[in-house]
Design a protein around this motif. Structure first.
Motif, short mmCIF file in Angstrom:
data_model
loop_
_atom_site.label_atom_id
_atom_site.label_comp_id
_atom_site.label_asym_id
_atom_site.label_seq_id
_atom_site.Cartn_x
_atom_site.Cartn_y
_atom_site.Cartn_z
N HIS A 83 30.32 55.13 45.49
CA HIS A 83 30.38 53.79 44.89
C HIS A 83 31.41 52.86 45.53
O HIS A 83 31.52 51.71 45.13
CB HIS A 83 30.62 53.89 43.39
N ARG A 85 33.09 50.34 48.24
CA ARG A 85 32.45 49.29 49.04
C ARG A 85 31.94 49.82 50.38
O ARG A 85 30.80 49.58 50.76
CB ARG A 85 33.45 48.15 49.29
N SER A 97 32.11 47.12 40.67
CA SER A 97 32.18 45.66 40.73
C SER A 97 33.56 45.22 41.21
O SER A 97 34.50 46.02 41.24
CB SER A 97 31.83 45.04 39.38
N VAL A 98 33.67 43.97 41.58
CA VAL A 98 34.89 43.45 42.18
C VAL A 98 36.09 43.57 41.24
O VAL A 98 37.21 43.74 41.67
CB VAL A 98 34.65 41.99 42.64
N THR A 99 35.81 43.60 39.92
CA THR A 99 36.90 43.76 38.95
C THR A 99 37.63 45.09 39.16
O THR A 99 38.80 45.22 38.80
CB THR A 99 36.36 43.75 37.51
N HIS A 100 36.91 46.06 39.73
CA HIS A 100 37.49 47.39 39.91
C HIS A 100 38.52 47.42 41.05
O HIS A 100 39.23 48.39 41.21
CB HIS A 100 36.39 48.41 40.18
#
Ligand code: HEC
Ligand code: HEC
Length: 154
Positions: A83, A85, A97-100
């Motif tokens: 998972h 990038r 997601s980018v929040t991670h």
């Protein structure tokens, strides 16, 4: 007198134990010790790779695959091997997601944020079984549809 009292209270205790014996939950499901227990059904983890709808925008999506043996500890994070990038090209998994990748001040980090490291804190696989308790959650779209169907002021 003292010994009589002790005797009396232990008799009372014994009686209470008998009275409540039926209500005590046991690992054997109240089956007598000389009988075989019928093992309870162990539900399978849903592993159909089909994404589930989210019930509200901030919901952590449930995991549509089994996560057995996927270790997450100080040294490895198996989830990120698919998972992260830079791994999604090979794995075809959706990127976290980018929040991670954000710290609590909103700065972007190169690696997963410590706040999002232990995936199973928020993401869980599902079991192929019936819920034990009813769920009264109502999707906001249903509330909106009901409100729209009613004339104003009612
Ligand atoms: C071998 C690669 C791989 C590993 C390891 C892996 N996943 Fe996945 N994951 C996928 C793929 C591919 C999908 C897309 C749906 C599918 O094919 O199952 C997915 C889907 C998901 C989704 C659903 C996303 C959505 O938008 O609905 C979540 C949540 C998720 N994984 C969490 C995890 C967690 C947590 C772990 C570790 C315990 C993990 N995954 C380990 C490959 C992986
Ligand atoms: C503190 C809770 C929390 C933790 C820990 C966490 N997530 Fe999430 N995750 C969320 C929430 C909430 C969302 C949906 C909103 C968002 O994207 O921030 C999400 C979204 C996702 C998605 C869907 C992304 C998309 O854009 O469709 C994937 C995949 C995912 N997480 C995987 C992981 C993996 C893998 C880990 C561990 C490395 C992890 N998450 C750790 C809460 C968490």
């Amino acid at each position: 007198m003292k010994s009589f009292l002790t005797l009396f209270s232990s008799a009372l205790l014994l009686l209470t134990a008998f009275a409540f014996a039926d209500e005590i939950a046991t690992m054997r499901d109240k089956v007598a010790i000389d009988q075989d227990v019928n093992p309870q059904y162990i539900p399978k983890v849903t592993n159909d790779d089909i994404k589930q709808a989210r019930n509200y925008p901030m919901q952590p999506p449930v995991i549509p695959h089994t996560d057995r043996n996927y270790e997450v500890n100080l040294n490895v994070n198996k989830c990120m091997s698919c998972h992260a990038r830079n791994r999604t090209g090979d794995s075809q998994a959706p990127m976290v997601s980018v929040t991670h990748y954000m710290d609590r001040d909103g700065n972007f980090l190169a690696e997963i944020s410590p706040r999002r490291y232990f995936c199973n804190q928020c993401h869980v696989p599902q079991l192929d079984t019936q819920p034990k308790v009813d769920n009264e959650f109502v999707d906001m779209h249903k509330i909106m549809a009901e409100k729209a169907a009613k004339p104003e002021g009612q």
